[in-house]
Each structure stands twice: as C-alpha cells, then as structure tokens.
Design a protein around this motif. Sequence first.
Motif, PDB file in Angstrom:
ATOM      1  N   LEU A 148       0.832  -1.200   0.000  1.00 52.18           N
ATOM      2  CA  LEU A 148       0.000   0.000   0.000  1.00 52.18           C
ATOM      3  C   LEU A 148       0.869   1.254   0.000  1.00 52.18           C
ATOM      4  O   LEU A 148       0.542   2.244  -0.669  1.00 52.18           O
ATOM      5  N   ALA A 149       1.998   1.215   0.711  1.00 53.08           N
ATOM      6  CA  ALA A 149       2.887   2.381   0.729  1.00 53.08           C
ATOM      7  C   ALA A 149       3.462   2.650  -0.660  1.00 53.08           C
ATOM      8  O   ALA A 149       3.550   3.810  -1.101  1.00 53.08           O
ATOM      9  N   GLN A 150       3.856   1.614  -1.374  1.00 55.55           N
ATOM     10  CA  GLN A 150       4.393   1.795  -2.725  1.00 55.55           C
ATOM     11  C   GLN A 150       3.326   2.365  -3.657  1.00 55.55           C
ATOM     12  O   GLN A 150       3.609   3.254  -4.472  1.00 55.55           O
ATOM     13  N   TYR A 151       2.100   1.860  -3.532  1.00 52.07           N
ATOM     14  CA  TYR A 151       1.032   2.356  -4.394  1.00 52.07           C
ATOM     15  C   TYR A 151       0.728   3.821  -4.089  1.00 52.07           C
ATOM     16  O   TYR A 151       0.543   4.627  -5.003  1.00 52.07           O
ATOM     17  N   ALA A 152       0.667   4.183  -2.798  1.00 53.07           N
ATOM     18  CA  ALA A 152       0.376   5.570  -2.422  1.00 53.07           C
ATOM     19  C   ALA A 152       1.457   6.515  -2.934  1.00 53.07           C
ATOM     20  O   ALA A 152       1.165   7.627  -3.388  1.00 53.07           O
ATOM     21  N   ASP A 153       2.722   6.096  -2.878  1.00 48.25           N
ATOM     22  CA  ASP A 153       3.806   6.931  -3.423  1.00 48.25           C
ATOM     23  C   ASP A 153       3.568   7.234  -4.899  1.00 48.25           C
ATOM     24  O   ASP A 153       3.742   8.369  -5.358  1.00 48.25           O
ATOM     25  N   ILE A 154       3.194   6.215  -5.654  1.00 47.27           N
ATOM     26  CA  ILE A 154       2.972   6.400  -7.096  1.00 47.27           C
ATOM     27  C   ILE A 154       1.718   7.235  -7.337  1.00 47.27           C
ATOM     28  O   ILE A 154       1.723   8.172  -8.144  1.00 47.27           O
ATOM     29  N   PHE A 155       0.638   6.910  -6.619  1.00 44.21           N
ATOM     30  CA  PHE A 155      -0.645   7.575  -6.861  1.00 44.21           C
ATOM     31  C   PHE A 155      -0.567   9.073  -6.568  1.00 44.21           C
ATOM     32  O   PHE A 155      -1.097   9.892  -7.317  1.00 44.21           O
ATOM     33  N   TYR A 156       0.100   9.438  -5.476  1.00 44.69           N
ATOM     34  CA  TYR A 156       0.186  10.850  -5.099  1.00 44.69           C
ATOM     35  C   TYR A 156       1.495  11.488  -5.552  1.00 44.69           C
ATOM     36  O   TYR A 156       1.803  12.619  -5.159  1.00 44.69           O
ATOM     37  N   GLY A 157       2.237  10.801  -6.407  1.00 44.22           N
ATOM     38  CA  GLY A 157       3.463  11.376  -6.933  1.00 44.22           C
ATOM     39  C   GLY A 157       3.224  12.652  -7.709  1.00 44.22           C
ATOM     40  O   GLY A 157       4.023  13.601  -7.639  1.00 44.22           O
ATOM     41  N   ALA A 158       2.119  12.717  -8.439  1.00 45.95           N
ATOM     42  CA  ALA A 158       1.817  13.917  -9.224  1.00 45.95           C
ATOM     43  C   ALA A 158       1.535  15.124  -8.338  1.00 45.95           C
ATOM     44  O   ALA A 158       1.603  16.272  -8.802  1.00 45.95           O
ATOM     45  N   LEU A 159       1.218  14.899  -7.074  1.00 51.32           N
ATOM     46  CA  LEU A 159       0.954  16.006  -6.153  1.00 51.32           C
ATOM     47  C   LEU A 159       2.166  16.315  -5.274  1.00 51.32           C
ATOM     48  O   LEU A 159       2.070  17.123  -4.353  1.00 51.32           O
TER      49      LEU A 159
ATOM     50  N   PHE B 214       7.779   8.420   0.469  1.00 48.76           N
ATOM     51  CA  PHE B 214       7.034   9.387   1.291  1.00 48.76           C
ATOM     52  C   PHE B 214       6.101   8.673   2.268  1.00 48.76           C
ATOM     53  O   PHE B 214       5.987   9.053   3.431  1.00 48.76           O
ATOM     54  N   PHE B 215       5.435   7.628   1.795  1.00 51.91           N
ATOM     55  CA  PHE B 215       4.457   6.925   2.626  1.00 51.91           C
ATOM     56  C   PHE B 215       5.115   5.744   3.345  1.00 51.91           C
ATOM     57  O   PHE B 215       5.948   5.035   2.775  1.00 51.91           O
ATOM     58  N   ALA B 216       4.705   5.537   4.583  1.00 51.06           N
ATOM     59  CA  ALA B 216       5.174   4.407   5.385  1.00 51.06           C
ATOM     60  C   ALA B 216       3.997   3.855   6.171  1.00 51.06           C
ATOM     61  O   ALA B 216       3.003   4.561   6.415  1.00 51.06           O
ATOM     62  N   GLU B 217       4.098   2.610   6.562  1.00 46.32           N
ATOM     63  CA  GLU B 217       3.014   1.987   7.314  1.00 46.32           C
ATOM     64  C   GLU B 217       2.840   2.670   8.664  1.00 46.32           C
ATOM     65  O   GLU B 217       3.817   3.010   9.334  1.00 46.32           O
ATOM     66  N   ALA B 218       1.587   2.829   9.057  1.00 46.06           N
ATOM     67  CA  ALA B 218       1.284   3.496  10.315  1.00 46.06           C
ATOM     68  C   ALA B 218       1.548   2.562  11.491  1.00 46.06           C
ATOM     69  O   ALA B 218       1.446   1.336  11.362  1.00 46.06           O
TER      70      ALA B 218
ATOM     71  N   ALA C 267       0.959   0.328  14.713  1.00 45.54           N
ATOM     72  CA  ALA C 267      -0.159  -0.479  15.197  1.00 45.54           C
ATOM     73  C   ALA C 267       0.093  -0.816  16.668  1.00 45.54           C
ATOM     74  O   ALA C 267       1.226  -0.682  17.160  1.00 45.54           O
ATOM     75  N   PRO C 268      -0.933  -1.241  17.409  1.00 48.71           N
ATOM     76  CA  PRO C 268      -0.728  -1.621  18.814  1.00 48.71           C
ATOM     77  C   PRO C 268       0.331  -2.720  18.918  1.00 48.71           C
ATOM     78  O   PRO C 268       0.427  -3.594  18.046  1.00 48.71           O
ATOM     79  N   PRO C 269       1.145  -2.697  19.973  1.00 44.94           N
ATOM     80  CA  PRO C 269       2.193  -3.716  20.140  1.00 44.94           C
ATOM     81  C   PRO C 269       1.597  -5.122  20.195  1.00 44.94           C
ATOM     82  O   PRO C 269       0.452  -5.327  20.610  1.00 44.94           O
ATOM     83  N   GLY C 270       2.358  -6.098  19.745  1.00 45.68           N
ATOM     84  CA  GLY C 270       1.926  -7.481  19.788  1.00 45.68           C
ATOM     85  C   GLY C 270       1.997  -8.045  21.200  1.00 45.68           C
ATOM     86  O   GLY C 270       2.396  -7.357  22.149  1.00 45.68           O
ATOM     87  N   PRO C 271       1.632  -9.316  21.354  1.00 42.40           N
ATOM     88  CA  PRO C 271       1.663  -9.949  22.681  1.00 42.40           C
ATOM     89  C   PRO C 271       3.044  -9.912  23.331  1.00 42.40           C
ATOM     90  O   PRO C 271       3.158  -9.883  24.560  1.00 42.40           O
ATOM     91  N   ASP C 272       4.080  -9.889  22.499  1.00 41.65           N
ATOM     92  CA  ASP C 272       5.431  -9.863  23.048  1.00 41.65           C
ATOM     93  C   ASP C 272       5.920  -8.449  23.334  1.00 41.65           C
ATOM     94  O   ASP C 272       7.062  -8.250  23.753  1.00 41.65           O
ATOM     95  N   GLY C 273       5.055  -7.457  23.082  1.00 38.06           N
ATOM     96  CA  GLY C 273       5.430  -6.072  23.339  1.00 38.06           C
ATOM     97  C   GLY C 273       6.232  -5.426  22.246  1.00 38.06           C
ATOM     98  O   GLY C 273       6.593  -4.245  22.341  1.00 38.06           O
ATOM     99  N   GLU C 274       6.528  -6.163  21.186  1.00 40.98           N
ATOM    100  CA  GLU C 274       7.313  -5.608  20.086  1.00 40.98           C
ATOM    101  C   GLU C 274       6.483  -4.608  19.283  1.00 40.98           C
ATOM    102  O   GLU C 274       5.278  -4.819  19.056  1.00 40.98           O
ATOM    103  N   PRO C 275       7.070  -3.493  18.852  1.00 48.92           N
ATOM    104  CA  PRO C 275       6.324  -2.532  18.024  1.00 48.92           C
ATOM    105  C   PRO C 275       5.935  -3.151  16.690  1.00 48.92           C
ATOM    106  O   PRO C 275       6.672  -3.965  16.130  1.00 48.92           O
TER     107      PRO C 275
ATOM    108  N   THR D  66       3.559  -2.443  12.796  1.00 52.92           N
ATOM    109  CA  THR D  66       2.966  -1.476  11.876  1.00 52.92           C
ATOM    110  C   THR D  66       1.741  -2.099  11.230  1.00 52.92           C
ATOM    111  O   THR D  66       1.565  -3.319  11.225  1.00 52.92           O
ATOM    112  N   ASP D  67       0.894  -1.229  10.673  1.00 54.63           N
ATOM    113  CA  ASP D  67      -0.345  -1.665  10.046  1.00 54.63           C
ATOM    114  C   ASP D  67      -0.192  -1.571   8.525  1.00 54.63           C
ATOM    115  O   ASP D  67      -0.141  -0.461   7.976  1.00 54.63           O
ATOM    116  N   PRO D  68      -0.119  -2.697   7.822  1.00 57.12           N
ATOM    117  CA  PRO D  68       0.073  -2.640   6.367  1.00 57.12           C
ATOM    118  C   PRO D  68      -1.134  -2.082   5.618  1.00 57.12           C
ATOM    119  O   PRO D  68      -1.024  -1.761   4.428  1.00 57.12           O
TER     120      PRO D  68
END
Length: 317
Positions: free
Chosen positions: A215-226, A232-236, A238-246, A248-250
Amino acid sequence: MTTPRTPRKFLAWNGVSLQVPRSWDSAEFRAFALQVAGRDGQGLDLRWRRTREDFDLRAHLARLAQALGPGASVDQDPGVLPPGWASPREGDAARGSLWPFTWRGADGGGLGAVLHRPDTGLTATARFILPGPAREDDAATALAVLDSLDDHPPDGPVPWAAFGIAAVVPGGLELRSFSFTPGHFRLALAAPHTGCDLVLDRLGPADALLDHRTLAQYADIFYGALGAPAGFFAEAPAPPGPDGEPRTDPDTVHGAGFLGAPLLARLLRRPWPRARRGRMWRTGIGAVLLGAFMRAPRDADLEPFEAICRDYALDRP
C-alpha cells in the motif's frame, strides 16, 4: 399532510445537505446543483448560490420560468398548491424565507420552493419533478425532502456525502473540481487565501489496484503527481503485539514532509505548497482504498488534516 416514513439517505454537497428517499438512486452533481430521481420518475432538481446582493423574488421566479423554456409557467397561487404544501414563511431568523410554487415546463411539472437566507447569502431553488398530477403522498415526500434541506455556510465545518463517501472539511476549503470514473472518485478543494489544497479519493477494487505492490508503494505512485516523492508513505504504527514488540499496520500508510519550491517559483516569489501530508487506508472489508493528500505553504495550515481523515469514511446508508 402526513410525512411518509420512507427509508432515507443523506446527501451533502458544496454547502447544502438534505435527505432523500433511498429509492432515488440516480444522481447528477454540478458545483452548485444536484439532480436526484427515482425509477418512477419522481425526483428533485436543486440549485443554489450565495450572494450578498438584495434578493428579488419576482425576478428570481421570472428567470426560473425563462430557464424552463418556451411556454413554461411558475405559479405561486395558493389555490393551485396541494393542501399543507410548504406554507410560505417570511424572515425566519433560523431558516430564512421560503416561498412555494408549482411549475410546468418542457420536461414535465411539479412542485417547488425558493429558500433565501440573508444571513448566509444562500438562495436555493428546489424543483420537484412529479410523474403526474400531485398526489398527496408525492407532495408529502417532496415536503419531507424540503424540510430536511440544511445550510452549511463557509464559516463553519462543511459536510460532504455523495458517491459513496462521507467527509467533513473546514469551510475555508472551496470546491475546485470533482471527477468520477469507474473505480475512482476524487474531490478536490482549495483555500484561495492560504494556498492550501486538499484531495479526497475513493478507489477500488483494492487488490486489483495494488497488484503485487504494498500500500505504501502504491500511495507513493498515486500521489506522486501532487508532490509525494518515493518513500514518502510508510506503514502506520499499530498496537504492540503480545510480546510487546512494536508493529505497523500494512493497511494504513501515511506521510509528512516538505518539498522545496522550484527555481521559477522562487524567482517570481510565488506561494508554494512546500508542506505535505498524506494518508491512504483500506476500508470496506479491505475492498476499498480511501486517500487524502493536503498541501500548504505553511505546516500550520495542515493542522485540520488529522480531523479530516478521522471524519472521512465510506457512506453507509
């Protein structure tokens, strides 16, 4: 007259909103006009404008009759109006003045009303198309739609609800353009005094658009004209997993940054939207992509972006 209890859907467009029967599923939009109709031929033609000029009802109705074509008529005679249809009101501080009428033109006939609010400058003309003589239930449906008509002036938040999306944006952002093609709706708005602009997109089907890209790759291309550069885009987050590790939300990506002005803009000292913010996310069981991209000369002008994204969603009738 009894107001019918029929399923309704909410429409909001460029400063006005209303509720229409859900069966009225054929709609056409312009900057300051919309038309919506059902399969039985009943429908609405709504047009509006904002002006601080003195309002002349007689001249307004004369222009309406002229626009309807040769032989058209617009009649305010209470004797030809159905019982209970939109009683005239003068100078209502909260809702403005309203004048009902009947009309007949080349495309048929029906009921109508003119609404004027001096405080916001709104003048709206609602022309209801009826497939035959005005029956009581037809008139009641038209009256319920008219009663739902609301005004959203540019000094406050302005809702948008059409083409399957619902949004709320600051009133200073004016409509610049909109487009609808299979799989893609875009609403473009801008604030002329600050140089800020915003686009809202609805895209689908998501899997076909993404293909093998993230999704990040697609958003870069889609909004490249702007002005979104690669990466530019990266995954947001997400809440930490059961092990407490950080984690991201794809299915949600966002980006923020600055883009220097080109040489010509610097030489001519033209305002340049150097600050950029964007977001794209899956919704509708993952089948639809919603996107928002906002630009402004100053980062402070992008402050409403988070609230805009929060209120931007698929419209679920």
